[in-house]
Design a protein around this motif. Structure first.
Motif, PDB file in Angstrom:
ATOM      1  N   GLU A 223       0.828  -1.205   0.000  1.00 41.72           N
ATOM      2  CA  GLU A 223       0.000   0.000   0.000  1.00 41.72           C
ATOM      3  C   GLU A 223       0.863   1.256   0.000  1.00 41.72           C
ATOM      4  O   GLU A 223       0.503   2.275  -0.605  1.00 41.72           O
ATOM      5  N   ALA A 224       2.006   1.211   0.686  1.00 45.54           N
ATOM      6  CA  ALA A 224       2.923   2.356   0.660  1.00 45.54           C
ATOM      7  C   ALA A 224       3.453   2.593  -0.751  1.00 45.54           C
ATOM      8  O   ALA A 224       3.631   3.751  -1.182  1.00 45.54           O
ATOM      9  N   TRP A 225       3.715   1.513  -1.472  1.00 43.84           N
ATOM     10  CA  TRP A 225       4.155   1.634  -2.861  1.00 43.84           C
ATOM     11  C   TRP A 225       3.053   2.246  -3.721  1.00 43.84           C
ATOM     12  O   TRP A 225       3.321   3.080  -4.592  1.00 43.84           O
ATOM     13  N   ALA A 226       1.802   1.849  -3.461  1.00 42.43           N
ATOM     14  CA  ALA A 226       0.671   2.436  -4.185  1.00 42.43           C
ATOM     15  C   ALA A 226       0.630   3.944  -3.953  1.00 42.43           C
ATOM     16  O   ALA A 226       0.360   4.726  -4.877  1.00 42.43           O
ATOM     17  N   PHE A 227       0.909   4.364  -2.733  1.00 36.34           N
ATOM     18  CA  PHE A 227       0.945   5.788  -2.403  1.00 36.34           C
ATOM     19  C   PHE A 227       2.038   6.485  -3.211  1.00 36.34           C
ATOM     20  O   PHE A 227       1.824   7.574  -3.773  1.00 36.34           O
ATOM     21  N   HIS A 228       3.189   5.855  -3.288  1.00 38.42           N
ATOM     22  CA  HIS A 228       4.302   6.416  -4.067  1.00 38.42           C
ATOM     23  C   HIS A 228       3.928   6.532  -5.540  1.00 38.42           C
ATOM     24  O   HIS A 228       4.207   7.570  -6.188  1.00 38.42           O
ATOM     25  N   LEU A 229       3.288   5.495  -6.085  1.00 34.61           N
ATOM     26  CA  LEU A 229       2.901   5.521  -7.494  1.00 34.61           C
ATOM     27  C   LEU A 229       1.891   6.630  -7.770  1.00 34.61           C
ATOM     28  O   LEU A 229       1.985   7.332  -8.789  1.00 34.61           O
ATOM     29  N   ILE A 230       0.940   6.807  -6.865  1.00 37.54           N
ATOM     30  CA  ILE A 230      -0.054   7.878  -7.033  1.00 37.54           C
ATOM     31  C   ILE A 230       0.633   9.238  -7.076  1.00 37.54           C
ATOM     32  O   ILE A 230       0.320  10.093  -7.919  1.00 37.54           O
ATOM     33  N   LEU A 231       1.572   9.436  -6.179  1.00 35.67           N
ATOM     34  CA  LEU A 231       2.313  10.704  -6.165  1.00 35.67           C
ATOM     35  C   LEU A 231       3.082  10.902  -7.469  1.00 35.67           C
ATOM     36  O   LEU A 231       3.103  12.007  -8.031  1.00 35.67           O
ATOM     37  N   GLN A 232       3.707   9.822  -7.958  1.00 38.93           N
ATOM     38  CA  GLN A 232       4.466   9.910  -9.211  1.00 38.93           C
ATOM     39  C   GLN A 232       3.548  10.223 -10.385  1.00 38.93           C
ATOM     40  O   GLN A 232       3.866  11.070 -11.227  1.00 38.93           O
ATOM     41  N   TRP A 233       2.416   9.531 -10.462  1.00 36.43           N
ATOM     42  CA  TRP A 233       1.485   9.748 -11.562  1.00 36.43           C
ATOM     43  C   TRP A 233       0.863  11.140 -11.517  1.00 36.43           C
ATOM     44  O   TRP A 233       0.448  11.657 -12.547  1.00 36.43           O
ATOM     45  N   MET A 234       0.807  11.730 -10.339  1.00 35.95           N
ATOM     46  CA  MET A 234       0.315  13.104 -10.218  1.00 35.95           C
ATOM     47  C   MET A 234       1.392  14.115 -10.597  1.00 35.95           C
ATOM     48  O   MET A 234       1.136  15.325 -10.607  1.00 35.95           O
ATOM     49  N   GLY A 235       2.589  13.632 -10.898  1.00 40.44           N
ATOM     50  CA  GLY A 235       3.677  14.520 -11.269  1.00 40.44           C
ATOM     51  C   GLY A 235       4.419  15.110 -10.087  1.00 40.44           C
ATOM     52  O   GLY A 235       5.119  16.122 -10.230  1.00 40.44           O
ATOM     53  N   LEU A 236       4.298  14.482  -8.918  1.00 41.36           N
ATOM     54  CA  LEU A 236       4.931  14.980  -7.699  1.00 41.36           C
ATOM     55  C   LEU A 236       6.211  14.186  -7.445  1.00 41.36           C
ATOM     56  O   LEU A 236       6.175  12.953  -7.368  1.00 41.36           O
ATOM     57  N   ASP A 237       7.311  14.874  -7.309  1.00 35.36           N
ATOM     58  CA  ASP A 237       8.613  14.222  -7.155  1.00 35.36           C
ATOM     59  C   ASP A 237       8.879  13.919  -5.685  1.00 35.36           C
ATOM     60  O   ASP A 237       9.410  14.742  -4.944  1.00 35.36           O
ATOM     61  N   VAL A 238       8.479  12.725  -5.263  1.00 33.55           N
ATOM     62  CA  VAL A 238       8.683  12.278  -3.886  1.00 33.55           C
ATOM     63  C   VAL A 238       9.445  10.961  -3.922  1.00 33.55           C
ATOM     64  O   VAL A 238       8.984   9.990  -4.533  1.00 33.55           O
ATOM     65  N   PRO A 239      10.611  10.870  -3.297  1.00 34.40           N
ATOM     66  CA  PRO A 239      11.390   9.619  -3.292  1.00 34.40           C
ATOM     67  C   PRO A 239      10.589   8.471  -2.678  1.00 34.40           C
ATOM     68  O   PRO A 239       9.758   8.686  -1.782  1.00 34.40           O
ATOM     69  N   LEU A 240      10.861   7.253  -3.161  1.00 34.98           N
ATOM     70  CA  LEU A 240      10.153   6.077  -2.669  1.00 34.98           C
ATOM     71  C   LEU A 240      10.312   5.927  -1.152  1.00 34.98           C
ATOM     72  O   LEU A 240       9.329   5.661  -0.440  1.00 34.98           O
ATOM     73  N   GLY A 241      11.527   6.079  -0.637  1.00 37.48           N
ATOM     74  CA  GLY A 241      11.745   5.913   0.794  1.00 37.48           C
ATOM     75  C   GLY A 241      10.922   6.871   1.623  1.00 37.48           C
ATOM     76  O   GLY A 241      10.344   6.490   2.657  1.00 37.48           O
ATOM     77  N   PHE A 242      10.829   8.122   1.168  1.00 39.42           N
ATOM     78  CA  PHE A 242      10.050   9.100   1.923  1.00 39.42           C
ATOM     79  C   PHE A 242       8.562   8.802   1.814  1.00 39.42           C
ATOM     80  O   PHE A 242       7.810   8.974   2.783  1.00 39.42           O
ATOM     81  N   ALA A 243       8.102   8.337   0.645  1.00 37.61           N
ATOM     82  CA  ALA A 243       6.689   7.988   0.480  1.00 37.61           C
ATOM     83  C   ALA A 243       6.313   6.834   1.406  1.00 37.61           C
ATOM     84  O   ALA A 243       5.242   6.844   2.029  1.00 37.61           O
ATOM     85  N   VAL A 244       7.188   5.832   1.506  1.00 38.51           N
ATOM     86  CA  VAL A 244       6.938   4.707   2.415  1.00 38.51           C
ATOM     87  C   VAL A 244       6.869   5.213   3.857  1.00 38.51           C
ATOM     88  O   VAL A 244       5.984   4.820   4.631  1.00 38.51           O
ATOM     89  N   PHE A 245       7.782   6.088   4.220  1.00 36.81           N
ATOM     90  CA  PHE A 245       7.789   6.661   5.562  1.00 36.81           C
ATOM     91  C   PHE A 245       6.501   7.434   5.845  1.00 36.81           C
ATOM     92  O   PHE A 245       5.879   7.270   6.897  1.00 36.81           O
ATOM     93  N   VAL A 246       6.095   8.283   4.890  1.00 41.32           N
ATOM     94  CA  VAL A 246       4.882   9.089   5.088  1.00 41.32           C
ATOM     95  C   VAL A 246       3.669   8.185   5.278  1.00 41.32           C
ATOM     96  O   VAL A 246       2.842   8.412   6.174  1.00 41.32           O
ATOM     97  N   TYR A 247       3.562   7.151   4.442  1.00 42.19           N
ATOM     98  CA  TYR A 247       2.402   6.260   4.563  1.00 42.19           C
ATOM     99  C   TYR A 247       2.428   5.522   5.893  1.00 42.19           C
ATOM    100  O   TYR A 247       1.412   5.430   6.586  1.00 42.19           O
TER     101      TYR A 247
END
Length: 313
Positions: A223-247
């Motif tokens: 699910e954290a990866w899904a969050f990262h993918l959503i951010l990427q598809w929205m054009g938002l540059d967020v590193p995978l590690g930080f996206a996992v942390f945020v989720y």
């Protein structure tokens, strides 16, 4: 307790009440944030992107179901996978209760199949503990990046350690169980609670603990990866590690808030951390609403019809 008579009460009080309250609150949050931004985010992610996020959520549910089956087997009450899967999914209908406590409804449904309440409650308790452990581990991806989250992670880690210390004290639990006497309701509740803890010990042998922790980590990382993918598809540059942390830290914040489904606490943490990373407020809110729709509310959405069918039987 007659499970066939108790289910309608659960349905009325828990499903309708908790869902209406949670859905009303979430609708208010979404309207406040602006549906335009959410719709724009969905447009950027696209149908295939939303489908991918939902698929990763399904992977999360599937891995947690495998863990659930392992817990039931460890307590000598295995349940065939088909009826057990229906019961497990039905429990998602009550995810929006405080601390997901409503998912314990599975015990009422499992009672029909001969599974005692202490066993199903022990499996439920073990699930929550395993989830908490996995989320705490996943927060380590960004703990040094955002030091202000360290107290929250420390509270979650302390809860995990305390729980394992209690479960490791078999002699103490047995002595306490034998020492509680009397017919008063409080004494009966204490005995039942201690019996659940004694049963839960069987779900935390070294081998099963390692396997369950691995399943939990992969499940929540999906699910954290899904969050990262959503951010990427929205054009938002967020590193995978930080996206996992945020989720992960958002799930921890939601769990510690004891609000229905973590509502409010999880969203506030996500939006705050994304804004701290430099994401514009509307985009941060839209991404948060979208990931919650494809995780939390997707689970509720598939759980409600399955629970309704279970109640009609």
């Amino acid at each position: 307790m007659d499970s066939t008579q108790s289910l309608p009460g659960w349905h009325t009080r828990a499903v309708v009440g908790s869902m209406l309250l949670a859905a009303t609150g979430y609708l208010g949050f979404a309207l406040w944030s602006g549906w335009q931004e959410v719709l724009a985010a969905i447009g950027k992610v696209g149908v295939l992107g939303v489908a991918a996020a939902l698929s990763l959520s399904l992977a999360n549910y599937g891995l947690r179901f495998i863990r659930w089956q392992a817990y039931l087997r460890a307590m000598d009450h295995p349940v065939p996978w088909r009826p057990s899967l229906k019961i497990y999914i039905a429990g998602f209908a009550l995810t929006t209760t405080p601390g997901k406590a409503g998912e314990a409804l599975r015990g009422v449904l499992l009672k029909r199949l001969g599974t005692p309440y202490p066993t199903s409650l022990a499996a439920f308790l073990s699930e929550r503990l395993s989830d908490l452990l996995a989320v705490v581990v996943l927060t380590l991806f960004g703990l040094t990046v955002y030091p202000m989250s360290q107290p929250m992670v420390a509270v979650g880690a302390a809860g995990v350690v305390a729980a394992f210390l209690v479960l490791s004290s078999q002699g103490l639990l047995q002595r306490l169980h034998g020492a509680v006497t009397g017919t008063a309701r409080i004494a009966s509740l204490l005995r039942d609670g201690l019996q659940v803890l004694l049963q839960a010990r069987r779900c935390h042998t070294p081998a099963l603990l390692a396997g369950a922790t691995g399943l939990s980590l992969v499940a929540w990382a999906a699910e954290a990866w899904a969050f990262h993918l959503i951010l990427q598809w929205m054009g938002l540059d967020v590193p995978l590690g930080f996206a996992v942390f945020v989720y992960a830290i958002s799930m921890l914040a939601g769990a510690l808030s004891f609000m229905p489904g973590g509502l409010g606490g999880a969203e506030f943490a996500m939006v705050t951390l994304l804004a701290w990373q430099g994401i514009p407020g509307p985009d941060a809110i839209a991404a948060t609403v979208l990931i919650r729709l494809t995780t939390l509310w997707f689970a509720v959405g598939i759980g409600v019809p399955v629970l309704s069918c279970s109640l009609d039987k």
